[in-house]
Design an enzyme around this catalytic site. Structure first.
Site, mmCIF file in Angstrom:
data_model
loop_
_atom_site.group_PDB
_atom_site.id
_atom_site.type_symbol
_atom_site.label_atom_id
_atom_site.label_comp_id
_atom_site.label_asym_id
_atom_site.label_seq_id
_atom_site.Cartn_x
_atom_site.Cartn_y
_atom_site.Cartn_z
ATOM 1 N N HIS A 184 45.798 48.875 27.005
ATOM 2 C CA HIS A 184 46.248 50.257 27.226
ATOM 3 C C HIS A 184 47.063 50.757 26.029
ATOM 4 O O HIS A 184 46.885 51.884 25.566
ATOM 5 C CB HIS A 184 47.140 50.359 28.472
ATOM 6 C CG HIS A 184 46.475 50.042 29.770
ATOM 7 N ND1 HIS A 184 47.008 49.133 30.667
ATOM 8 C CD2 HIS A 184 45.334 50.504 30.349
ATOM 9 C CE1 HIS A 184 46.232 49.074 31.744
ATOM 10 N NE2 HIS A 184 45.205 49.883 31.569
ATOM 11 N N LYS B 1 43.458 50.526 45.388
ATOM 12 C CA LYS B 1 44.127 49.321 44.896
ATOM 13 C C LYS B 1 45.555 49.296 45.409
ATOM 14 O O LYS B 1 46.232 50.324 45.412
ATOM 15 C CB LYS B 1 44.205 49.352 43.360
ATOM 16 C CG LYS B 1 42.883 49.261 42.648
ATOM 17 C CD LYS B 1 43.168 49.218 41.130
ATOM 18 C CE LYS B 1 41.917 49.391 40.303
ATOM 19 N NZ LYS B 1 42.220 49.572 38.882
ATOM 20 N N ARG C 88 35.757 49.302 28.185
ATOM 21 C CA ARG C 88 35.734 47.906 27.737
ATOM 22 C C ARG C 88 34.304 47.407 27.627
ATOM 23 O O ARG C 88 33.744 47.317 26.556
ATOM 24 C CB ARG C 88 36.548 47.025 28.697
ATOM 25 C CG ARG C 88 38.038 47.181 28.507
ATOM 26 C CD ARG C 88 38.809 46.642 29.665
ATOM 27 N NE ARG C 88 38.581 47.458 30.851
ATOM 28 C CZ ARG C 88 39.215 47.310 31.995
ATOM 29 N NH1 ARG C 88 40.095 46.350 32.133
ATOM 30 N NH2 ARG C 88 38.983 48.118 33.007
ATOM 31 N N SER D 208 44.678 44.692 33.761
ATOM 32 C CA SER D 208 45.940 44.504 34.499
ATOM 33 C C SER D 208 45.758 43.392 35.528
ATOM 34 O O SER D 208 46.625 42.549 35.727
ATOM 35 C CB SER D 208 46.336 45.796 35.212
ATOM 36 O OG SER D 208 46.553 46.818 34.279
HETATM 37 P P1 ADP Z 1 42.196 52.609 36.714
HETATM 38 O O1 ADP Z 1 42.634 51.856 37.926
HETATM 39 O O2 ADP Z 1 42.271 54.079 36.847
HETATM 40 O O3 ADP Z 1 40.903 52.144 36.084
HETATM 41 P P2 ADP Z 1 43.619 51.095 34.709
HETATM 42 O O4 ADP Z 1 45.079 51.062 34.519
HETATM 43 O O5 ADP Z 1 42.956 49.837 35.146
HETATM 44 O O6 ADP Z 1 43.374 52.290 35.678
HETATM 45 O O7 ADP Z 1 42.934 51.588 33.374
HETATM 46 C C1 ADP Z 1 43.156 52.869 32.832
HETATM 47 C C2 ADP Z 1 42.112 53.128 31.762
HETATM 48 O O8 ADP Z 1 42.298 52.204 30.697
HETATM 49 C C3 ADP Z 1 40.664 52.941 32.221
HETATM 50 O O9 ADP Z 1 39.856 53.901 31.570
HETATM 51 C C4 ADP Z 1 40.318 51.557 31.750
HETATM 52 O O10 ADP Z 1 38.937 51.403 31.523
HETATM 53 C C5 ADP Z 1 41.104 51.510 30.443
HETATM 54 N N1 ADP Z 1 41.436 50.149 30.041
HETATM 55 C C6 ADP Z 1 41.966 49.162 30.795
HETATM 56 N N2 ADP Z 1 42.125 48.037 30.080
HETATM 57 C C7 ADP Z 1 41.681 48.326 28.829
HETATM 58 C C8 ADP Z 1 41.542 47.557 27.614
HETATM 59 N N3 ADP Z 1 41.871 46.274 27.563
HETATM 60 N N4 ADP Z 1 41.060 48.179 26.522
HETATM 61 C C9 ADP Z 1 40.687 49.484 26.593
HETATM 62 N N5 ADP Z 1 40.760 50.247 27.692
HETATM 63 C C10 ADP Z 1 41.247 49.681 28.800
#
Ligand code: ADP
Length: 178
Positions: free
Chosen positions: A27, A51, A100, A138
């Site tokens: 992130h 979630k 990703r 996460s």
């Molecule tokens: P959500 O539950 O809305 O998917 P996340 O916090 O899991 O929220 O992720 C927010 C955004 O960041 C999403 O678009 C996800 O694909 C992206 N994301 C999560 N991890 C990574 C990473 N390691 N590299 C790039 N983008 C990421």
């Protein structure tokens, strides 16, 4: 030569919504890269109804704020409703999401299409994960932390500390119950 009338460009704001439970290096990398391309980035903590979260929204907000405390153009906010309604509220037109692997694609495309239907003036932009971070999630980070693995390079230090405290508290609570 006639003087041209240039309108002052509106501030270009990108909104990066997600659960951020907790924020990872993946992130952070996306936020840094968007911040270089826009005037302002809003990291928007939106509650996912699908979630259950480890950190409260306020805890997540504080963690993200401390990661970007030096950056004036990175703002952290929380929101309960539709992301497009938040964009309307602050008069922003761009949603940024990270991509990703192929598995992310379908979900992101469906969500972008839904947002297009709800608010045709809003564009969703997808940013590819950097190769060194594409495997970080996460969920994965929480799994590693729960099982005592090293979080070095996966999350910022403040998050690593917060995870240790949170999991210790949870264990103590469980031990008290049993
Ligand atoms: P959500 O539950 O809305 O998917 P996340 O916090 O899991 O929220 O992720 C927010 C955004 O960041 C999403 O678009 C996800 O694909 C992206 N994301 C999560 N991890 C990574 C990473 N390691 N590299 C790039 N983008 C990421």
């Amino acid at each position: 030569m006639a003087k041209k009338n240039f309108k002052k460009a509106a501030t270009r704001i990108a909104v990066y919504p997600g659960s951020f439970d907790p924020i990872t290096m993946g992130h952070v990398d996306i936020v840094e890269r968007i911040a270089a391309a826009f005037d302002e980035v809003v990291v928007l903590i939106s509650e996912s109804t699908q979630k259950s979260s480890l950190f409260t929204r306020e805890e997540r907000k504080k963690l993200i704020q401390s990661v970007f405390s030096e950056r004036k153009n990175i703002i952290v906010d929380t929101w309960d409703g539709l992301t497009v309604d938040y964009l309307a509220k602050i008069n922003a037109g761009i949603i940024v999401r990270g991509l990703r692997a192929v598995v992310d694609f379908e979900y992101e495309m469906t969500m972008a299409s839904m947002n297009k239907k709800l608010a045709p003036q809003v564009e969703t932009m997808l940013v590819f994960a950097s190769p060194e971070y594409y495997f970080i999630s996460s969920r994965g980070v929480k799994e590693v932390a729960k099982n005592g693995g090293s979080l070095a390079g996966l999350v910022p230090d403040v998050v690593s500390q917060a995870l240790a405290i949170k999991l210790k508290k949870r264990l103590a609570k469980k031990a008290k119950k049993s």
